[in-house]
Design a protein around this motif. Structure first.
Motif, PDB file in Angstrom:
ATOM      1  N   UNK A   1       0.499  -0.685   0.353  1.00 59.58           N
ATOM      2  CA  UNK A   1      -0.098  -0.396  -0.288  1.00 59.58           C
ATOM      3  C   UNK A   1       0.825   1.294  -0.068  1.00 59.58           C
ATOM      4  N   UNK A   2       2.319   1.034   1.106  1.00 63.39           N
ATOM      5  CA  UNK A   2       2.727   2.084   0.945  1.00 63.39           C
ATOM      6  C   UNK A   2       3.239   2.293  -0.449  1.00 63.39           C
ATOM      7  N   UNK A   3       4.290   1.306  -0.895  1.00 61.75           N
ATOM      8  CA  UNK A   3       4.811   1.737  -2.502  1.00 61.75           C
ATOM      9  C   UNK A   3       3.657   2.514  -4.208  1.00 61.75           C
ATOM     10  N   UNK A   4       2.391   1.820  -3.927  1.00 63.18           N
ATOM     11  CA  UNK A   4       1.470   2.239  -4.265  1.00 63.18           C
ATOM     12  C   UNK A   4       1.209   3.416  -4.205  1.00 63.18           C
ATOM     13  N   UNK A   5       0.639   4.155  -3.421  1.00 59.91           N
ATOM     14  CA  UNK A   5       0.522   5.600  -3.024  1.00 59.91           C
ATOM     15  C   UNK A   5       1.868   6.142  -3.430  1.00 59.91           C
ATOM     16  N   UNK A   6       2.861   5.839  -2.990  1.00 56.43           N
ATOM     17  CA  UNK A   6       3.886   6.606  -3.450  1.00 56.43           C
ATOM     18  C   UNK A   6       4.447   6.633  -4.880  1.00 56.43           C
ATOM     19  N   UNK A   7       3.410   5.968  -5.975  1.00 58.42           N
ATOM     20  CA  UNK A   7       4.069   5.168  -7.095  1.00 58.42           C
ATOM     21  C   UNK A   7       2.439   5.827  -8.091  1.00 58.42           C
ATOM     22  N   UNK A   8       2.173   6.149  -7.279  1.00 60.38           N
ATOM     23  CA  UNK A   8       0.580   6.506  -7.396  1.00 60.38           C
ATOM     24  C   UNK A   8       1.000   8.527  -7.339  1.00 60.38           C
ATOM     25  N   UNK A   9       2.271   9.033  -6.377  1.00 55.79           N
ATOM     26  CA  UNK A   9       2.067  10.040  -6.344  1.00 55.79           C
ATOM     27  C   UNK A   9       3.589  10.746  -6.861  1.00 55.79           C
ATOM     28  N   UNK A  10       4.385   9.404  -7.259  1.00 62.40           N
ATOM     29  CA  UNK A  10       5.272  10.396  -7.745  1.00 62.40           C
ATOM     30  C   UNK A  10       4.850  10.905  -9.310  1.00 62.40           C
ATOM     31  N   UNK A  11       6.032  12.319  -9.426  1.00 65.93           N
ATOM     32  CA  UNK A  11       5.552  12.770 -11.085  1.00 65.93           C
ATOM     33  C   UNK A  11       6.568  12.773 -11.736  1.00 65.93           C
ATOM     34  N   UNK A  12       5.624  13.160 -13.099  1.00 61.54           N
ATOM     35  CA  UNK A  12       6.596  12.762 -13.943  1.00 61.54           C
ATOM     36  C   UNK A  12       8.094  14.066 -14.109  1.00 61.54           C
ATOM     37  N   UNK A  13       8.697  13.344 -14.655  1.00 59.30           N
ATOM     38  CA  UNK A  13      10.277  14.184 -14.244  1.00 59.30           C
ATOM     39  C   UNK A  13      10.637  14.707 -15.507  1.00 59.30           C
ATOM     40  N   UNK A  14      10.251  14.074 -16.584  1.00 60.33           N
ATOM     41  CA  UNK A  14      10.850  14.221 -17.803  1.00 60.33           C
ATOM     42  C   UNK A  14       9.785  13.937 -18.958  1.00 60.33           C
ATOM     43  N   UNK A  15       9.535  14.594 -19.763  1.00 60.33           N
ATOM     44  CA  UNK A  15       9.169  14.146 -21.419  1.00 60.33           C
ATOM     45  C   UNK A  15       9.507  13.515 -22.454  1.00 60.33           C
TER      46      UNK A  15
ATOM     47  N   UNK B   1       3.304  16.499 -13.038  1.00 55.77           N
ATOM     48  CA  UNK B   1       2.198  15.881 -13.011  1.00 55.77           C
ATOM     49  C   UNK B   1       1.561  14.289 -12.406  1.00 55.77           C
ATOM     50  N   UNK B   2       0.887  14.046 -11.237  1.00 55.60           N
ATOM     51  CA  UNK B   2       1.404  12.706 -10.266  1.00 55.60           C
ATOM     52  C   UNK B   2       1.085  11.380 -11.501  1.00 55.60           C
ATOM     53  N   UNK B   3       1.216  10.179 -11.054  1.00 50.11           N
ATOM     54  CA  UNK B   3       1.191   8.475 -12.164  1.00 50.11           C
ATOM     55  C   UNK B   3      -0.863   9.195 -11.895  1.00 50.11           C
ATOM     56  N   UNK B   4      -1.519   9.590 -11.015  1.00 46.84           N
ATOM     57  CA  UNK B   4      -2.778   9.120 -10.984  1.00 46.84           C
ATOM     58  C   UNK B   4      -3.668  10.027 -11.505  1.00 46.84           C
ATOM     59  N   UNK B   5      -2.685  11.410 -12.157  1.00 46.68           N
ATOM     60  CA  UNK B   5      -3.736  12.366 -12.578  1.00 46.68           C
ATOM     61  C   UNK B   5      -3.051  12.231 -14.305  1.00 46.68           C
TER      62      UNK B   5
ATOM     63  N   UNK C   1       0.548  10.708 -37.823  1.00 48.88           N
ATOM     64  CA  UNK C   1       0.857  10.036 -36.914  1.00 48.88           C
ATOM     65  C   UNK C   1       0.719   7.900 -37.543  1.00 48.88           C
ATOM     66  N   UNK C   2       1.452   7.173 -37.634  1.00 46.13           N
ATOM     67  CA  UNK C   2       1.095   5.573 -38.101  1.00 46.13           C
ATOM     68  C   UNK C   2       0.711   4.756 -36.737  1.00 46.13           C
ATOM     69  N   UNK C   3       1.183   4.804 -35.748  1.00 38.43           N
ATOM     70  CA  UNK C   3       0.950   4.345 -34.810  1.00 38.43           C
ATOM     71  C   UNK C   3       1.754   5.211 -33.838  1.00 38.43           C
ATOM     72  N   UNK C   4       1.219   4.895 -31.783  1.00 37.18           N
ATOM     73  CA  UNK C   4       2.297   5.813 -30.828  1.00 37.18           C
ATOM     74  C   UNK C   4       1.377   4.389 -29.870  1.00 37.18           C
ATOM     75  N   UNK C   5       3.167   4.519 -28.718  1.00 38.51           N
ATOM     76  CA  UNK C   5       2.606   3.985 -27.687  1.00 38.51           C
ATOM     77  C   UNK C   5       3.690   4.963 -26.610  1.00 38.51           C
ATOM     78  N   UNK C   6       2.774   5.501 -25.540  1.00 31.74           N
ATOM     79  CA  UNK C   6       3.044   6.113 -24.113  1.00 31.74           C
ATOM     80  C   UNK C   6       3.649   4.808 -22.951  1.00 31.74           C
ATOM     81  N   UNK C   7       4.877   5.359 -22.227  1.00 29.00           N
ATOM     82  CA  UNK C   7       4.333   4.806 -21.053  1.00 29.00           C
ATOM     83  C   UNK C   7       5.753   5.536 -19.885  1.00 29.00           C
ATOM     84  N   UNK C   8       5.213   4.984 -19.314  1.00 32.75           N
ATOM     85  CA  UNK C   8       6.520   6.064 -17.808  1.00 32.75           C
ATOM     86  C   UNK C   8       6.988   5.087 -16.739  1.00 32.75           C
TER      87      UNK C   8
END
Length: 239
Positions: free
Chosen positions: A22-36, A67-71, A87-94
């Protein structure tokens, strides 16, 4: 009363694991996007820029950094990128480091239509808009543009692109009418009356035999038209 220490240990271990999860999940959801990061895949990356993708995302989704992962809604971000007609195809991940990565495959033009409307024909037979960033060196399609004639032009272009000589030398397809197509070559003065798209393999086989002989005889410049419309024949018109 006998205490079951194994049961107690198992219970405590389960509670600890759940708490850590639960702690890791909470921390993961609140981790912010560092770079795009925008990454274009393949070698066909001339029609869309990283700047234009970032602008598209900001206009349709808003700023992504911090932004946080949850957002984040990764599927929605992919849909925004796919809405661009280049664009023919796109894949987005964190990533676990907080980097938001977009991997993009751009569409590939194989012909350019010059008519009332101007656009590319792509490698799947679809209409692709012209790009302000780059002009593709592909055969020009002119004449009577219809849905059926574009389907036939797509068939012809696919055949041409499978042959090294034709791919390098055919610079245009002129549509006289549906079922009557004319090819223009880069270095030759003559045009090739192809007829329809039936029996393309046989037609081009005959043409290559003619071309090889005429090149050897140094007589290519004597012809104005080379017709492949007739069964198993090459009919030429001289100047």
């Amino acid at each position: 009363m006998r205490v079951n220490w194994d049961y107690i240990k198992l219970t405590l271990l389960s509670i600890t694991v759940i708490g850590l999860y639960g702690f890791a999940d909470h921390r993961s959801k609140n981790k912010k996007v560092s770079d795009v990061s925008i990454k274009f895949l393949g070698d066909n990356n001339l029609y869309l820029t990283e700047t234009s993708v970032n602008k598209l995302l900001i206009q349709n989704y808003g700023a992504l950094k911090n932004r946080t992962k949850e957002q984040l809604a990764l599927n929605t971000i992919e849909e925004v990128i796919l809405s661009n007609e280049m664009v023919k195809n796109a894949q987005v991940y964190l990533t676990i480091n907080g980097e938001l990565i977009s991997k993009i495959v751009q569409r590939k033009p194989i012909g350019r239509v010059e008519g009332i409307s101007k656009f590319y024909l792509d490698d799947l037979g679809g209409r692709m808009p012209l790009s302000k960033h780059h002009s593709a060196r592909v055969p020009i399609i002119t004449g009577k543009i219809t849905g059926k004639s574009l389907e036939d032009a797509y068939t012809i272009l696919n055949y041409i692109n499978e042959d090294d000589f034709l791919r390098k030398n055919v610079i245009g397809i002129h549509i006289e009418e549906e079922g009557k197509y004319q090819l223009k070559f880069r270095l030759e003065n003559f045009v090739v009356n192809l007829g329809g798209v039936e029996n393309l393999n046989e037609k081009f086989k005959n043409f290559m035999a003619f071309y090889a002989k005429a090149s050897k005889d140094k007589s290519l410049e004597k012809y104005t038209t080379v017709s492949l419309e007739f069964n198993n024949q090459v009919v030429c018109t001289k100047i």
